[in-house]
Design a protein around this motif. Sequence first.
Motif, mmCIF file in Angstrom:
data_model
loop_
_atom_site.group_PDB
_atom_site.id
_atom_site.type_symbol
_atom_site.label_atom_id
_atom_site.label_comp_id
_atom_site.label_asym_id
_atom_site.label_seq_id
_atom_site.Cartn_x
_atom_site.Cartn_y
_atom_site.Cartn_z
ATOM 1 N N CYS A 143 0.835 -1.212 0.000
ATOM 2 C CA CYS A 143 0.000 0.000 0.000
ATOM 3 C C CYS A 143 0.864 1.254 0.000
ATOM 4 O O CYS A 143 0.613 2.197 -0.759
ATOM 5 N N VAL A 144 1.888 1.264 0.847
ATOM 6 C CA VAL A 144 2.769 2.431 0.945
ATOM 7 C C VAL A 144 3.458 2.687 -0.395
ATOM 8 O O VAL A 144 3.515 3.830 -0.871
ATOM 9 N N ASN A 145 3.952 1.636 -1.032
ATOM 10 C CA ASN A 145 4.610 1.791 -2.336
ATOM 11 C C ASN A 145 3.638 2.303 -3.394
ATOM 12 O O ASN A 145 3.985 3.146 -4.231
ATOM 13 N N TYR A 146 2.389 1.808 -3.364
ATOM 14 C CA TYR A 146 1.385 2.258 -4.334
ATOM 15 C C TYR A 146 1.073 3.748 -4.121
ATOM 16 O O TYR A 146 0.962 4.516 -5.079
ATOM 17 N N ILE A 147 0.947 4.168 -2.862
ATOM 18 C CA ILE A 147 0.671 5.584 -2.566
ATOM 19 C C ILE A 147 1.821 6.462 -3.078
ATOM 20 O O ILE A 147 1.595 7.489 -3.724
ATOM 21 N N LYS A 148 3.050 6.045 -2.801
ATOM 22 C CA LYS A 148 4.211 6.834 -3.258
ATOM 23 C C LYS A 148 4.225 6.947 -4.780
ATOM 24 O O LYS A 148 4.441 8.034 -5.334
ATOM 25 N N LYS A 149 3.990 5.838 -5.453
ATOM 26 C CA LYS A 149 4.014 5.806 -6.921
ATOM 27 C C LYS A 149 2.901 6.690 -7.494
ATOM 28 O O LYS A 149 3.124 7.496 -8.396
ATOM 29 N N THR A 150 1.696 6.564 -6.943
ATOM 30 C CA THR A 150 0.548 7.319 -7.460
ATOM 31 C C THR A 150 0.689 8.809 -7.159
ATOM 32 O O THR A 150 0.371 9.651 -8.006
ATOM 33 N N ALA A 151 1.171 9.153 -5.967
ATOM 34 C CA ALA A 151 1.373 10.560 -5.616
ATOM 35 C C ALA A 151 2.355 11.212 -6.595
ATOM 36 O O ALA A 151 2.160 12.346 -7.032
ATOM 37 N N LYS A 152 3.400 10.458 -6.960
ATOM 38 C CA LYS A 152 4.388 10.978 -7.915
ATOM 39 C C LYS A 152 3.740 11.185 -9.288
ATOM 40 O O LYS A 152 3.927 12.223 -9.925
ATOM 41 N N GLU A 153 2.942 10.195 -9.737
ATOM 42 C CA GLU A 153 2.246 10.301 -11.027
ATOM 43 C C GLU A 153 1.312 11.515 -11.061
ATOM 44 O O GLU A 153 1.199 12.206 -12.068
ATOM 45 N N PHE A 154 0.617 11.763 -9.947
ATOM 46 C CA PHE A 154 -0.356 12.854 -9.863
ATOM 47 C C PHE A 154 0.284 14.175 -9.449
ATOM 48 O O PHE A 154 -0.401 15.181 -9.333
ATOM 49 N N ASP A 155 1.599 14.161 -9.189
ATOM 50 C CA ASP A 155 2.323 15.353 -8.748
ATOM 51 C C ASP A 155 1.720 15.934 -7.458
ATOM 52 O O ASP A 155 1.437 17.125 -7.349
ATOM 53 N N LEU A 156 1.500 15.050 -6.482
ATOM 54 C CA LEU A 156 0.961 15.447 -5.179
ATOM 55 C C LEU A 156 2.028 15.259 -4.113
ATOM 56 O O LEU A 156 2.787 14.296 -4.140
ATOM 57 N N GLU A 157 2.071 16.195 -3.168
ATOM 58 C CA GLU A 157 3.000 16.106 -2.043
ATOM 59 C C GLU A 157 2.372 15.243 -0.946
ATOM 60 O O GLU A 157 1.668 15.759 -0.066
#
Length: 193
Positions: A78-92
């Motif tokens: 879950c943590v890895n998915y959040i990091k990956k998706t946040a990067k894709e969406f350009d979210l801090e």
Amino acid sequence: MRIISGKLKGRRLNPPKKLPVRPTSDMCKEALFNILNNHFNLNELQVLDLFAGTGSVSYEFGSRGATLINSVDGDMGCVNYIKKTAKEFDLEINAYKSDVIAFLEKHQTSYDIIFADPPYDFTLEQFEEIVRIIFERNLLDEEGMFILEHSKFTKLHHLTNFSFEKSYGGSVFSFFEFNNEEEQEEESIGEEE
């Protein structure tokens, strides 16, 4: 699953099927954010997302302009998915792998909104412990709100700082705030004078 509003409105989320999650439904997210919009200007908020799972609630806050979002989950996938998706969406979004209770007991930051979506098999004692730690350790801003998502079979209205609840199908959001009874009494005394 999609992002409902804000700058990322309509973006779809496609988490891996193997993640051990029960995501908050789009209908429930929409209802939750309608309530929050009536209480907060969602820009500039500091948010803590506990048992973050796929991070869908974190992305909603990010899409609406929250400036600090910390997401906590005990599952590395879950943590890895959040990091990956946040990067894709350009979210801090800062994602942490941790037991939620251990995280809360060590954490120092105070938040405008804390959201928690623990497993539905959580015991009443576990719910009580989370509420107690958040308020005892002042992890919530004085004007802030703590929201717990849980099953309709779990009743939390007896807990300290409980404010109100809203039900959506089998899911319930219980809202907790610092007790404002003293302020309300002072206001009513002022009105009588």
